[in-house]
Design a protein around this motif. Structure first.
Motif, PDB file in Angstrom:
ATOM      1  N   ASP A  37      -3.456  11.995  -1.557  1.00 44.93           N
ATOM      2  CA  ASP A  37      -3.918  12.429  -0.236  1.00 44.93           C
ATOM      3  C   ASP A  37      -5.095  11.582   0.256  1.00 44.93           C
ATOM      4  OD1 ASP A  37      -1.960  14.359  -0.285  1.00 44.93           O
ATOM      5  OD2 ASP A  37      -3.336  16.005  -0.822  1.00 44.93           O
ATOM      6  N   GLU A  38      -6.011  11.245  -0.653  1.00 44.66           N
ATOM      7  CA  GLU A  38      -7.152  10.400  -0.282  1.00 44.66           C
ATOM      8  C   GLU A  38      -6.691   8.981   0.053  1.00 44.66           C
ATOM      9  OE1 GLU A  38     -10.130  10.624  -3.326  1.00 44.66           O
ATOM     10  OE2 GLU A  38     -10.412  12.778  -3.039  1.00 44.66           O
ATOM     11  N   LEU A  39      -5.721   8.470  -0.695  1.00 45.29           N
ATOM     12  CA  LEU A  39      -5.201   7.132  -0.409  1.00 45.29           C
ATOM     13  C   LEU A  39      -4.496   7.097   0.941  1.00 45.29           C
ATOM     14  CD1 LEU A  39      -3.805   6.157  -3.922  1.00 45.29           C
ATOM     15  CD2 LEU A  39      -5.716   5.063  -2.737  1.00 45.29           C
ATOM     16  N   ILE A  40      -3.645   8.088   1.189  1.00 44.66           N
ATOM     17  CA  ILE A  40      -2.913   8.133   2.456  1.00 44.66           C
ATOM     18  C   ILE A  40      -3.875   8.317   3.627  1.00 44.66           C
ATOM     19  CG2 ILE A  40      -1.301   9.530   3.825  1.00 44.66           C
ATOM     20  CD1 ILE A  40       0.261   9.979   1.185  1.00 44.66           C
ATOM     21  N   GLY A  41      -4.881   9.175   3.443  1.00 46.92           N
ATOM     22  CA  GLY A  41      -5.862   9.415   4.498  1.00 46.92           C
ATOM     23  C   GLY A  41      -6.926   8.334   4.597  1.00 46.92           C
ATOM     24  N   ARG A  42      -6.851   7.359   3.688  1.00 43.99           N
ATOM     25  CA  ARG A  42      -7.821   6.249   3.645  1.00 43.99           C
ATOM     26  C   ARG A  42      -9.252   6.748   3.479  1.00 43.99           C
ATOM     27  NH1 ARG A  42      -5.069   0.970   4.744  1.00 43.99           N
ATOM     28  NH2 ARG A  42      -2.978   1.688   5.177  1.00 43.99           N
ATOM     29  N   THR A  43      -9.409   7.837   2.702  1.00 45.33           N
ATOM     30  CA  THR A  43     -10.742   8.376   2.431  1.00 45.33           C
ATOM     31  C   THR A  43     -11.164   8.156   0.986  1.00 45.33           C
ATOM     32  OG1 THR A  43      -9.830  10.562   1.920  1.00 45.33           O
ATOM     33  CG2 THR A  43     -10.518  10.161   4.199  1.00 45.33           C
ATOM     34  N   TYR A  44     -10.296   7.546   0.174  1.00 50.90           N
ATOM     35  CA  TYR A  44     -10.598   7.320  -1.239  1.00 50.90           C
ATOM     36  C   TYR A  44     -11.762   6.339  -1.375  1.00 50.90           C
ATOM     37  CZ  TYR A  44     -10.213   5.738  -6.056  1.00 50.90           C
ATOM     38  OH  TYR A  44     -10.491   5.414  -7.353  1.00 50.90           O
ATOM     39  N   GLN A  45     -12.759   6.723  -2.145  1.00 50.79           N
ATOM     40  CA  GLN A  45     -13.908   5.869  -2.414  1.00 50.79           C
ATOM     41  C   GLN A  45     -14.039   5.702  -3.924  1.00 50.79           C
ATOM     42  OE1 GLN A  45     -16.123   4.302  -0.248  1.00 50.79           O
ATOM     43  NE2 GLN A  45     -14.627   4.887   1.299  1.00 50.79           N
ATOM     44  N   TYR A  50       0.825  -1.202   0.000  1.00 50.89           N
ATOM     45  CA  TYR A  50       0.000   0.000   0.000  1.00 50.89           C
ATOM     46  C   TYR A  50       0.865   1.259   0.000  1.00 50.89           C
ATOM     47  CZ  TYR A  50      -4.090   2.894   0.867  1.00 50.89           C
ATOM     48  OH  TYR A  50      -5.090   3.824   0.752  1.00 50.89           O
ATOM     49  N   VAL A  51       1.970   1.218   0.695  1.00 56.55           N
ATOM     50  CA  VAL A  51       2.895   2.358   0.738  1.00 56.55           C
ATOM     51  C   VAL A  51       3.364   2.696  -0.678  1.00 56.55           C
ATOM     52  CG1 VAL A  51       5.180   3.088   1.526  1.00 56.55           C
ATOM     53  CG2 VAL A  51       3.662   1.851   3.067  1.00 56.55           C
ATOM     54  N   HIS A  52       3.658   1.685  -1.469  1.00 54.76           N
ATOM     55  CA  HIS A  52       4.143   1.900  -2.828  1.00 54.76           C
ATOM     56  C   HIS A  52       3.031   2.397  -3.751  1.00 54.76           C
ATOM     57  CE1 HIS A  52       8.050   0.309  -1.860  1.00 54.76           C
ATOM     58  NE2 HIS A  52       7.477  -0.733  -1.308  1.00 54.76           N
ATOM     59  N   VAL A  53       1.808   1.953  -3.526  1.00 54.28           N
ATOM     60  CA  VAL A  53       0.672   2.408  -4.335  1.00 54.28           C
ATOM     61  C   VAL A  53       0.452   3.903  -4.133  1.00 54.28           C
ATOM     62  CG1 VAL A  53      -1.834   2.226  -4.630  1.00 54.28           C
ATOM     63  CG2 VAL A  53      -0.465   0.156  -4.375  1.00 54.28           C
ATOM     64  N   CYS A  54       0.687   4.391  -2.943  1.00 55.75           N
ATOM     65  CA  CYS A  54       0.442   5.796  -2.605  1.00 55.75           C
ATOM     66  C   CYS A  54       1.527   6.750  -3.111  1.00 55.75           C
ATOM     67  CB  CYS A  54       0.301   5.956  -1.094  1.00 55.75           C
ATOM     68  SG  CYS A  54      -1.098   5.066  -0.404  1.00 55.75           S
ATOM     69  N   LYS A  55       2.615   6.241  -3.637  1.00 58.55           N
ATOM     70  CA  LYS A  55       3.705   7.100  -4.103  1.00 58.55           C
ATOM     71  C   LYS A  55       3.310   7.816  -5.395  1.00 58.55           C
ATOM     72  CE  LYS A  55       7.535   4.405  -2.238  1.00 58.55           C
ATOM     73  NZ  LYS A  55       8.722   3.626  -2.596  1.00 58.55           N
ATOM     74  N   ALA A  90      -2.448  17.947 -10.036  1.00 53.84           N
ATOM     75  CA  ALA A  90      -3.442  18.252  -8.996  1.00 53.84           C
ATOM     76  C   ALA A  90      -4.320  17.034  -8.717  1.00 53.84           C
ATOM     77  CB  ALA A  90      -4.301  19.440  -9.407  1.00 53.84           C
ATOM     78  N   LEU A  91      -4.733  16.345  -9.778  1.00 50.67           N
ATOM     79  CA  LEU A  91      -5.559  15.144  -9.606  1.00 50.67           C
ATOM     80  C   LEU A  91      -4.785  14.060  -8.871  1.00 50.67           C
ATOM     81  CD1 LEU A  91      -8.148  13.423 -10.423  1.00 50.67           C
ATOM     82  CD2 LEU A  91      -6.676  12.556 -12.231  1.00 50.67           C
ATOM     83  N   LEU A  92      -3.531  13.839  -9.280  1.00 51.50           N
ATOM     84  CA  LEU A  92      -2.727  12.791  -8.659  1.00 51.50           C
ATOM     85  C   LEU A  92      -2.420  13.114  -7.196  1.00 51.50           C
ATOM     86  CD1 LEU A  92      -0.290  11.863 -11.558  1.00 51.50           C
ATOM     87  CD2 LEU A  92      -2.429  10.743 -10.898  1.00 51.50           C
TER      88      LEU A  92
END
Length: 112
Positions: A78-86, A31-36, A71-73
Motif C-alpha cells: 500500500d505504501e509503495l502503490i501510494g508512493r508514501t514508502y520511506q 515499478y508495477v512488478h515491484v508492488c505485486k 499484514a506487513l507485506l
C-alpha cells in the motif's frame, strides 16, 4: 481480453534476456512488478533464506512473523502503490583495519 499474470521467475528471465540483448533499453514498467504481492513475498522469503539480519530498525524475522507477514507485506504494498514508502537509512558497520583505522561497510546490493 486480459493478460495472464507473469510468473516472477519468468519475469526475471525476460528482463535479463532483454537487458543483455539491448543494453541501452530502459525498463519503465518495473515499478508495477515491484508492488505485486508475489514479488514482495518472494523478496521476504529470499531474505529469510539468506539469514538476513535485522535492519537499522532492529526488527527480526521472528518479530515480523509474530505480527503477521501478510499484514506487513500488505502495508508495504500500500505504501509503495501510494508512493508514501520511506525506507530507513542503510545500516553501516565499521571494520577495524591495521594501524587503528576503520573502514565503513555498506550492505551488499541485492543479487551480489
Amino acid at each position: 481480453m486480459t493478460k495472464a499474470s507473469i510468473d516472477l521467475q519468468d519475469l526475471r528471465r525476460r528482463i535479463y534476456v532483454k537487458a543483455k540483448a539491448e543494453p541501452s533499453w530502459r525498463f519503465w514498467g518495473l515499478y508495477v512488478h515491484v508492488c505485486k504481492m508475489e514479488t514482495l513475498r518472494a523478496a521476504y522469503e529470499m531474505a529469510k533464506e539468506n539469514d538476513g539480519a535485522p535492519g537499522i530498525d532492529g526488527v527480526t524475522f521472528e518479530a515480523i512473523e509474530t505480527q503477521g507477514v501478510e499484514a506487513l507485506l500488505e502495508q508495504l504494498r500500500d505504501e509503495l502503490i501510494g508512493r508514501t514508502y520511506q525506507p530507513l537509512p542503510a545500516r553501516r558497520q565499521e571494520i577495524p583495519k591495521d594501524g587503528g583505522k576503520v573502514r565503513e561497510s555498506w550492505p551488499r546490493k541485492f543479487g551480489q
